[in-house]
Design an enzyme around this catalytic site. Structure first.
Site, PDB file in Angstrom:
ATOM      1  N   HIS A 190      -6.369   0.363   5.610  1.00  0.00           N
ATOM      2  CA  HIS A 190      -6.360   1.304   6.737  1.00  0.00           C
ATOM      3  C   HIS A 190      -6.988   0.742   8.009  1.00  0.00           C
ATOM      4  O   HIS A 190      -6.757   1.281   9.087  1.00  0.00           O
ATOM      5  CB  HIS A 190      -7.036   2.603   6.328  1.00  0.00           C
TER       6      HIS A 190
ATOM      7  N   HIS B  83       0.305  12.078  -5.400  1.00  0.00           N
ATOM      8  CA  HIS B  83      -0.265  12.081  -4.045  1.00  0.00           C
ATOM      9  C   HIS B  83       0.844  11.900  -3.001  1.00  0.00           C
ATOM     10  O   HIS B  83       0.958  12.666  -2.046  1.00  0.00           O
ATOM     11  CB  HIS B  83      -1.308  10.961  -3.920  1.00  0.00           C
ATOM     12  N   GLU B  84       1.668  10.881  -3.200  1.00  0.00           N
ATOM     13  CA  GLU B  84       2.718  10.586  -2.213  1.00  0.00           C
ATOM     14  C   GLU B  84       3.748  11.708  -2.144  1.00  0.00           C
ATOM     15  O   GLU B  84       4.198  12.091  -1.066  1.00  0.00           O
ATOM     16  CB  GLU B  84       3.409   9.251  -2.535  1.00  0.00           C
TER      17      GLU B  84
ATOM     18  N   GLU C 298      -3.332  14.925   3.123  1.00  0.00           N
ATOM     19  CA  GLU C 298      -3.777  14.055   2.029  1.00  0.00           C
ATOM     20  C   GLU C 298      -4.144  14.858   0.777  1.00  0.00           C
ATOM     21  O   GLU C 298      -4.218  14.300  -0.329  1.00  0.00           O
ATOM     22  CB  GLU C 298      -4.974  13.209   2.465  1.00  0.00           C
TER      23      GLU C 298
ATOM     24  N   TYR D 102      -9.193  11.376   4.185  1.00  0.00           N
ATOM     25  CA  TYR D 102      -9.315  11.298   2.718  1.00  0.00           C
ATOM     26  C   TYR D 102     -10.613  11.939   2.232  1.00  0.00           C
ATOM     27  O   TYR D 102     -10.664  12.513   1.146  1.00  0.00           O
ATOM     28  CB  TYR D 102      -9.229   9.853   2.237  1.00  0.00           C
TER      29      TYR D 102
ATOM     30  N   HIS E 209       0.850  -1.197   0.000  1.00  0.00           N
ATOM     31  CA  HIS E 209       0.000   0.000   0.000  1.00  0.00           C
ATOM     32  C   HIS E 209       0.888   1.251   0.000  1.00  0.00           C
ATOM     33  O   HIS E 209       1.790   1.386   0.826  1.00  0.00           O
ATOM     34  CB  HIS E 209      -0.949   0.016   1.195  1.00  0.00           C
ATOM     35  N   ALA E 210       0.634   2.164  -0.942  1.00  0.00           N
ATOM     36  CA  ALA E 210       1.516   3.316  -1.134  1.00  0.00           C
ATOM     37  C   ALA E 210       1.591   4.189   0.123  1.00  0.00           C
ATOM     38  O   ALA E 210       0.585   4.419   0.794  1.00  0.00           O
ATOM     39  CB  ALA E 210       1.018   4.150  -2.302  1.00  0.00           C
TER      40      ALA E 210
ATOM     41  N   HIS F 257       2.894  14.478   0.110  1.00  0.00           N
ATOM     42  CA  HIS F 257       3.260  14.275   1.522  1.00  0.00           C
ATOM     43  C   HIS F 257       4.725  14.665   1.751  1.00  0.00           C
ATOM     44  O   HIS F 257       5.063  15.344   2.705  1.00  0.00           O
ATOM     45  CB  HIS F 257       3.100  12.796   1.904  1.00  0.00           C
TER      46      HIS F 257
HETATM   47  O1  X8Z Z   1      -4.138   5.416   1.221  1.00  0.00           O
HETATM   48  C1  X8Z Z   1      -4.085   6.272   0.368  1.00  0.00           C
HETATM   49  C2  X8Z Z   1      -2.742   6.787  -0.107  1.00  0.00           C
HETATM   50  C3  X8Z Z   1      -1.704   6.728   0.932  1.00  0.00           C
HETATM   51  S1  X8Z Z   1      -1.896   7.948   2.169  1.00  0.00           S
HETATM   52  C4  X8Z Z   1      -2.268   5.955  -1.272  1.00  0.00           C
HETATM   53  N1  X8Z Z   1      -5.227   6.717  -0.212  1.00  0.00           N
HETATM   54  C5  X8Z Z   1      -6.537   6.221   0.182  1.00  0.00           C
HETATM   55  C6  X8Z Z   1      -6.713   4.778  -0.228  1.00  0.00           C
HETATM   56  O2  X8Z Z   1      -5.938   4.281  -1.039  1.00  0.00           O
HETATM   57  O3  X8Z Z   1      -7.641   4.132   0.256  1.00  0.00           O
HETATM   58  C7  X8Z Z   1      -5.323   7.764  -1.222  1.00  0.00           C
HETATM   59  C8  X8Z Z   1      -6.768   7.806  -1.610  1.00  0.00           C
HETATM   60  C9  X8Z Z   1      -7.521   7.098  -0.529  1.00  0.00           C
HETATM   61 ZN    ZN Z   2      -1.743   9.897   1.531  1.00  0.00          ZN
END
Ligand code: X8Z
Ligand code: ZN
Length: 595
Positions: free
Chosen positions: A494, A366-367, A394, A504, A336-337, A370
């Protein structure tokens, strides 16, 4: 020696009588910050190694380092209580407040529980990282999350989609027991800090009373709901045409496995099926990148160049040496990024399993958002090295990604010619499938978790409550029965990783406010969805000014700095998609809307 001790005792006693001073509060906070900085860095190194090389040992080391950090943070937060009645300057008052929120998982003072909690947390994240679905139990055919993601994005075979969807969700039931135990322990920690439960603690990080914040979310959701409902109705209709009336109801929720994403959280992968006749922009960024044989690192370079075009300094060489850009072939990692600042100053990194497609091109921006935020506030005191609120953090990279317009792609040589305004609907639809579709998902994860933390939803109701919210907010439903033998929330990163999710939702509102304000600052005249701030120093200056504030002031001030308003407001996202919304209303005429 003896005399010194007696003197110290006398001094302490007299300090007790007269009460602590502002100077003592300042010294206490300085010490706490120095100590926490060191412990946070150790925890973050250990966590990096765990996430990029999952073994029992790295997991244990990460748990231990995290335990040391959390225990210290909680201890300092409790000690700080003695300064709370003191008339303190704003910055110190704010630090004492932030100290209580320095960890998302608060540990109880009992060391055995603190150790148990951090072990559970590390174990859950590892379990998610190792998650695989092996069709038919065949170990030679196991699918990791990258492969699952690819199949969900590209397959249009409903049987295969359901199978893979169901298979991925089978990683979660083994996590349920540990998750519910973690909830118990963290709640005890939260109560020791004076919060009703961990959810109440999470809600108190927004410079307003926690209850008011919850209402603020409802208000924002009501603001965007009409737009979401139109998109939902249009997508449902098209899916019904594609998969037939037996698979997709006319008026009810959409089956979760048909939306192009394993969590049905963003629907942009359905775009080719939904493209408006005559308004398709006619290019596919993913295909362009593949055709050009762009590498993952080159994709990151595009992202970096966007930020440097706004006058941010290039990323340090260590970023390129230490980041993880692709999935290693020989070990388990958490794909997960994420973006990291390992030493809280300049050891910036990202961790991603980059695939050559448009989704990951966006995620890279996105990354990096941060990372550039982290570096911008690195001269703030430790407790202020955070976003104005977590939604801001975010939103930064996403704001930049909204500037990935056709005109921008032409400028950087990825596209020959930008499609004319007759293709705007296609562009807007593709964006809406990403950004508008996400809104209810962004909201509901913590609606579920808050109920779990408060005890309103008990472990034997986890899955029912989950699908109730999915249905209510998203208008999405599982294709089959999902009893309590499943733990479907656990299949979303998450939840096992304990990352709060409301951020988010906020980011999806805020990024449109930021984009509009920065586009105005850049003097963009055209429709806002065609504005790109690429190369605009004035927009860059405005953005940087806000980022440098970190968490030193209430987020309302940071927002005001960039947009001139102190309110989060969904009218920016509504205005951005207005032409599309009008079109959707037209398309949906005579068809059911809602579920
Ligand atoms: O988790 C993330 C990022 C890392 S902070 C990739 N996002 C959420 C997800 O993937 O569920 C970005 C959009 C929503
Ligand atoms: Zn993020």
């Amino acid at each position: 020696m003896k005399r010194a001790i007696v003197l110290a005792m006398l001094l302490a006693a007299s300090a007790c009588r007269r009460g602590p001073t502002v100077e003592e509060a300042r010294q206490f906070l300085d010490r706490a910050e120095a100590d926490l900085l060191e412990l946070a860095n150790e925890a973050s190194r250990a966590s990096w190694v765990q996430s990029t090389y999952i073994t029992l040992d790295t997991e244990a080391l990460a748990a231990k380092a995290n335990e040391r950090y959390i225990t210290a943070a909680v201890r300092y937060a409790k000690e700080a209580a003695r300064f709370e009645k003191l008339a303190l300057p704003d910055d110190l008052k704010r630090k004492i407040h932030l100290l209580k929120l320095a960890t998302t998982l608060p540990a109880p003072s009992d060391p055995a529980l603190a150790a148990e909690m951090t072990k559970l947390a590390a174990g859950l994240e590892s379990a998610y990282g190792k998650g695989r679905y092996c069709p038919g139990g065949d170990q030679a055919k196991c699918l990791n999350i990258d492969e699952i993601t690819r199949i969900m994005a590209t397959s249009r075979d409903p049987k295969q989609l359901y199978d893979v969807w169901n298979g991925w969700h089978s990683i979660a039931p083994p996590m349920k027991k540990d998750f519910s135990r973690l909830v118990e322990i963290a709640n005890q920690g939260a109560r020791e800090l004076g919060f009703a439960d961990t959810g109440a603690m999470w809600r108190s990080g927004y410079d307003m009373p926690a209850d008011e914040f919850a209402k603020e979310l409802d208000r924002l959701w009501e603001q965007v709901k009409p737009l979401y409902e139109q998109l939902h109705a249009y997508v449902r209709w098209k899916l019904r045409e594609k998969y037939g009336p037996a698979a997709v109801p006319e008026k009810g929720p959409i089956p979760a496995h048909l939306l192009g994403n394993i969590w049905a959280q963003q629907w942009d992968n359905l775009y080719p099926m939904l493209a408006p006749a005559g308004a398709d922009p006619g290019y596919d960024l993913g295909a362009i990148l593949k055709r050009r044989k762009t590498t993952p690192v080159e994709m990151v370079r595009y992202g970096e160049r966007f930020f440097t075009s706004l006058s941010f300094e290039p990323l340090p060489p260590t970023f390129w040496e230490r980041s993880m850009f692709t999935r290693p072939r020989d070990r388990d990692v958490v794909c997960h990024a994420s973006a990291w600042d390992v030493d809280n100053v300049e050891d910036l990194r990202i961790k991603m399993c980059i695939e050559i497609n448009a989704d990951d091109f966006n995620t890279i921006h996105h990354e990096l958002g941060h990372n550039f935020y982290q570096r911008a506030y690195n001269r703030q005191p430790f407790l202020f090295r955070a976003g104005a609120n977590d939604g801001f953090h975010e939103a930064v990279g996403d704001t930049i990604a909204l500037s990935i317009t056709p005109e921008y792609l032409v400028k950087i040589g990825l596209l020959d010619k930008a499609p004319g305004s007759s293709k705007d609907l296609g562009l807007l639809l593709a964006r809406a499938l990403d950004k508008v579709a996400f809104l209810p998902f962004g909201l509901l994860i913590d609606q579920w978790r808050w109920k779990v933390f408060s005890g309103e939803v008990k472990p034997d109701q986890y899955n029912r409550a989950w699908w109730e919210l999915r249905r209510r907010y998203q208008g999405v439903a599982p294709a089959g029965e999902r009893g309590e033998e499943w733990f479907d929330p656990g299949a979303k990163y998450h939840v096992p990783a304990n990352v709060p999710y409301t951020r988010y939702f906020l980011a999806h509102i805020l990024q449109f406010q930021f984009h509009k304000a920065l586009s105005d600052a850049a003097g963009c005249q055209g429709p806002v969805h065609r504005c790109s701030i690429y190369g605009n120093r004035e927009a860059g200056r405005r953005l940087k000014e806000m980022l440098e504030m970190g968490a030193s002031r209430p987020w309302q001030e940071a927002l005001e700095k960039i947009t001139g308003t102190r309110q989060m407001d969904a009218s920016a996202i509504r205005a951005y998609f207005k032409p599309l919304e009008d079109w959707l209303v037209e398309q949906n005429r005579g068809k059911p809307v809602g579920w």
